[in-house]
Design a protein around this motif. Structure first.
Motif, PDB file in Angstrom:
ATOM      1  N   GLY A 194      -7.016   2.105 -12.256  1.00 18.18           N
ATOM      2  CA  GLY A 194      -7.487   3.063 -13.064  1.00 18.18           C
ATOM      3  C   GLY A 194      -7.071   4.593 -12.736  1.00 18.18           C
ATOM      4  O   GLY A 194      -7.522   5.603 -13.186  1.00 18.18           O
ATOM      5  N   LYS A 195      -6.158   4.540 -11.728  1.00 14.57           N
ATOM      6  CA  LYS A 195      -5.616   5.686 -11.168  1.00 14.57           C
ATOM      7  C   LYS A 195      -4.113   5.479 -11.594  1.00 14.57           C
ATOM      8  O   LYS A 195      -3.730   5.922 -12.718  1.00 14.57           O
ATOM      9  CB  LYS A 195      -5.688   5.885  -9.755  1.00 14.57           C
ATOM     10  CG  LYS A 195      -7.115   6.363  -9.444  1.00 14.57           C
ATOM     11  CD  LYS A 195      -7.370   6.255  -7.626  1.00 14.57           C
ATOM     12  CE  LYS A 195      -9.184   6.291  -7.759  1.00 14.57           C
ATOM     13  NZ  LYS A 195      -9.554   5.857  -6.589  1.00 14.57           N
ATOM     14  N   CYS A 196      -3.026   5.392 -10.579  1.00 14.69           N
ATOM     15  CA  CYS A 196      -1.781   5.213 -11.048  1.00 14.69           C
ATOM     16  C   CYS A 196      -1.346   3.779 -11.549  1.00 14.69           C
ATOM     17  O   CYS A 196      -0.624   3.419 -12.304  1.00 14.69           O
ATOM     18  CB  CYS A 196      -0.811   5.705  -9.819  1.00 14.69           C
ATOM     19  SG  CYS A 196      -1.034   4.802  -8.486  1.00 14.69           S
ATOM     20  N   LEU A 197      -2.288   2.906 -11.119  1.00 13.08           N
ATOM     21  CA  LEU A 197      -2.323   1.555 -11.445  1.00 13.08           C
ATOM     22  C   LEU A 197      -2.885   1.281 -12.876  1.00 13.08           C
ATOM     23  O   LEU A 197      -4.013   1.128 -12.851  1.00 13.08           O
ATOM     24  CB  LEU A 197      -2.565   0.637 -10.446  1.00 13.08           C
ATOM     25  CG  LEU A 197      -2.210  -0.988 -10.079  1.00 13.08           C
ATOM     26  CD1 LEU A 197      -2.320  -1.479  -8.938  1.00 13.08           C
ATOM     27  CD2 LEU A 197      -2.566  -1.563 -11.550  1.00 13.08           C
ATOM     28  N   VAL A 198      -2.177   1.000 -13.867  1.00  9.05           N
ATOM     29  CA  VAL A 198      -2.628   1.130 -15.202  1.00  9.05           C
ATOM     30  C   VAL A 198      -2.613  -0.048 -16.025  1.00  9.05           C
ATOM     31  O   VAL A 198      -3.237  -0.132 -17.190  1.00  9.05           O
ATOM     32  CB  VAL A 198      -2.125   2.106 -15.899  1.00  9.05           C
ATOM     33  CG1 VAL A 198      -2.368   3.607 -15.523  1.00  9.05           C
ATOM     34  CG2 VAL A 198      -0.529   2.275 -16.157  1.00  9.05           C
ATOM     35  N   GLY A 199      -1.943  -1.076 -15.390  1.00  6.12           N
ATOM     36  CA  GLY A 199      -1.640  -2.320 -15.876  1.00  6.12           C
ATOM     37  C   GLY A 199      -1.554  -3.517 -15.019  1.00  6.12           C
ATOM     38  O   GLY A 199      -1.159  -3.324 -14.022  1.00  6.12           O
ATOM     39  N   LYS A 211      -6.725  -2.697  -5.475  1.00  6.06           N
ATOM     40  CA  LYS A 211      -7.943  -2.388  -5.972  1.00  6.06           C
ATOM     41  C   LYS A 211      -8.170  -0.703  -5.932  1.00  6.06           C
ATOM     42  O   LYS A 211      -8.551  -0.113  -6.879  1.00  6.06           O
ATOM     43  CB  LYS A 211      -9.028  -3.150  -5.733  1.00  6.06           C
ATOM     44  CG  LYS A 211     -10.360  -2.729  -6.300  1.00  6.06           C
ATOM     45  CD  LYS A 211     -11.551  -3.871  -5.780  1.00  6.06           C
ATOM     46  CE  LYS A 211     -12.623  -3.341  -6.598  1.00  6.06           C
ATOM     47  NZ  LYS A 211     -13.807  -4.108  -6.065  1.00  6.06           N
ATOM     48  N   PRO A 212      -8.005  -0.037  -4.766  1.00  3.94           N
ATOM     49  CA  PRO A 212      -8.135   1.319  -4.770  1.00  3.94           C
ATOM     50  C   PRO A 212      -7.308   2.410  -5.996  1.00  3.94           C
ATOM     51  O   PRO A 212      -7.696   3.325  -6.176  1.00  3.94           O
ATOM     52  CB  PRO A 212      -7.907   1.733  -3.535  1.00  3.94           C
ATOM     53  CG  PRO A 212      -7.818   0.651  -2.639  1.00  3.94           C
ATOM     54  CD  PRO A 212      -7.698  -0.393  -3.552  1.00  3.94           C
ATOM     55  N   ASN A 234       0.734  -1.066  -0.059  1.00  2.00           N
ATOM     56  CA  ASN A 234       0.132  -0.108  -0.219  1.00  2.00           C
ATOM     57  C   ASN A 234       0.729   1.273  -0.047  1.00  2.00           C
ATOM     58  O   ASN A 234       0.368   2.053  -0.482  1.00  2.00           O
ATOM     59  CB  ASN A 234      -0.821   0.105   1.182  1.00  2.00           C
ATOM     60  CG  ASN A 234      -1.966   1.014   1.166  1.00  2.00           C
ATOM     61  OD1 ASN A 234      -2.763   1.115   0.129  1.00  2.00           O
ATOM     62  ND2 ASN A 234      -2.079   1.913   1.999  1.00  2.00           N
ATOM     63  N   LYS A 235       1.823   1.443   0.701  1.00  2.00           N
ATOM     64  CA  LYS A 235       2.782   2.300   0.703  1.00  2.00           C
ATOM     65  C   LYS A 235       3.456   2.721  -0.653  1.00  2.00           C
ATOM     66  O   LYS A 235       3.620   3.848  -0.998  1.00  2.00           O
ATOM     67  CB  LYS A 235       3.956   2.194   1.944  1.00  2.00           C
ATOM     68  CG  LYS A 235       4.886   3.203   1.961  1.00  2.00           C
ATOM     69  CD  LYS A 235       4.244   4.518   2.876  1.00  2.00           C
ATOM     70  CE  LYS A 235       5.672   5.427   3.168  1.00  2.00           C
ATOM     71  NZ  LYS A 235       5.298   6.273   3.899  1.00  2.00           N
ATOM     72  N   PHE A 236       4.130   1.396  -1.146  1.00  2.00           N
ATOM     73  CA  PHE A 236       4.825   1.728  -2.535  1.00  2.00           C
ATOM     74  C   PHE A 236       3.700   2.337  -3.520  1.00  2.00           C
ATOM     75  O   PHE A 236       4.121   3.040  -4.014  1.00  2.00           O
ATOM     76  CB  PHE A 236       4.914   0.129  -2.841  1.00  2.00           C
ATOM     77  CG  PHE A 236       5.565   0.207  -4.323  1.00  2.00           C
ATOM     78  CD1 PHE A 236       6.950   0.799  -4.500  1.00  2.00           C
ATOM     79  CD2 PHE A 236       4.771  -0.148  -5.261  1.00  2.00           C
ATOM     80  CE1 PHE A 236       7.511   0.583  -5.888  1.00  2.00           C
ATOM     81  CE2 PHE A 236       5.311  -0.216  -6.630  1.00  2.00           C
ATOM     82  CZ  PHE A 236       6.741   0.093  -7.032  1.00  2.00           C
ATOM     83  N   LEU A 237       2.549   1.725  -3.330  1.00  2.00           N
ATOM     84  CA  LEU A 237       1.535   2.282  -4.661  1.00  2.00           C
ATOM     85  C   LEU A 237       1.172   3.833  -4.113  1.00  2.00           C
ATOM     86  O   LEU A 237       0.961   4.549  -5.170  1.00  2.00           O
ATOM     87  CB  LEU A 237       0.376   1.352  -4.601  1.00  2.00           C
ATOM     88  CG  LEU A 237       0.372  -0.024  -5.147  1.00  2.00           C
ATOM     89  CD1 LEU A 237      -0.741  -0.916  -4.705  1.00  2.00           C
ATOM     90  CD2 LEU A 237       0.836   0.016  -6.635  1.00  2.00           C
ATOM     91  N   THR A 238       1.129   4.231  -2.966  1.00  2.00           N
ATOM     92  CA  THR A 238       0.590   5.474  -2.494  1.00  2.00           C
ATOM     93  C   THR A 238       1.941   6.344  -3.092  1.00  2.00           C
ATOM     94  O   THR A 238       1.554   7.620  -3.559  1.00  2.00           O
ATOM     95  CB  THR A 238       0.433   5.514  -1.281  1.00  2.00           C
ATOM     96  OG1 THR A 238      -0.716   4.790  -0.663  1.00  2.00           O
ATOM     97  CG2 THR A 238       0.438   6.862  -0.393  1.00  2.00           C
TER      98      THR A 238
END
Length: 177
Positions: free
Chosen positions: A132-137, A128-129, A36-40
């Motif tokens: 469509g935001k920064c996670l595109v693939g 999941k959160p 979660n921290k990485f994705l944030t």
């Protein structure tokens, strides 16, 4: 930060199952494992993310070139019935030297599929959160390496795979005979 400063705008990351599921019933999403921290951080820096949770990854994980991993070793030890078998019934290994750590699950075994479902539920609850935001693939698998077995004359002779193949033959030809 270094990637962003270098002008990059995309990061591709594996999420190794065995790195987070360190023992039966034990999941670790803290410290260096804090997905979660990485994705944030990636989103805050306006970086795109290609997310690669496996369950099978090569990526020279976990021990460098020639290793093939991400399915937890504890899981493979606990579930030998779900591992790929050779025609003679021996367990197959991705390793040309037969390294038992490189044994892999058969893709069709219900125990394996159940474990992957559990892993996906956990990892995608975190991801999941960001979709469509920064996670595109999302790449759900990487180099499953059934190819290597087939290339060198081995195929999956596990009970689950043989049952699947027999069902296919029966549907195609009306009977196995």
């Amino acid at each position: 930060d270094t990637m962003k400063a270098a002008g990059m705008n995309l990061v591709s990351t594996y999420v190794p199952w065995d790195y987070h599921n360190t023992a039966d019933g034990t999941w670790d999403w803290s410290g260096a494992r804090d997905l979660n921290k990485f994705l944030t951080l990636a989103c805050e820096r306006k970086m795109w993310v290609v997310f690669k949770p496996g369950p099978l990854i090569t990526g020279e994980w976990p021990k460098g070139f020639g290793t093939f991993g991400a399915v937890p070793a504890w899981w493979k030890t606990k579930h030998p019935e779900a591992l790929v078998k050779k025609a003679n019934g021996d367990l197959w290994s991705y390793s040309p030297t037969g390294d038992v750590a490189q044994r892999q699950p058969t893709y069709l075994h219900p125990t394996y599929l159940g474990a992957v479902k559990d892993y996906y539920e956990r990892v995608f609850a975190i991801a999941k959160p960001y979709l469509g935001k920064c996670l595109v693939g999302v790449q759900v698998d990487n180099e499953t390496n059934g190819y290597w077995g087939n290339r060198y004359g081995e195929v999956d002779y596990s009970d689950a795979s043989l049952a699947h193949f027999r069902k296919f033959l029966e549907a195609k030809y009306g009977s196995i005979a």
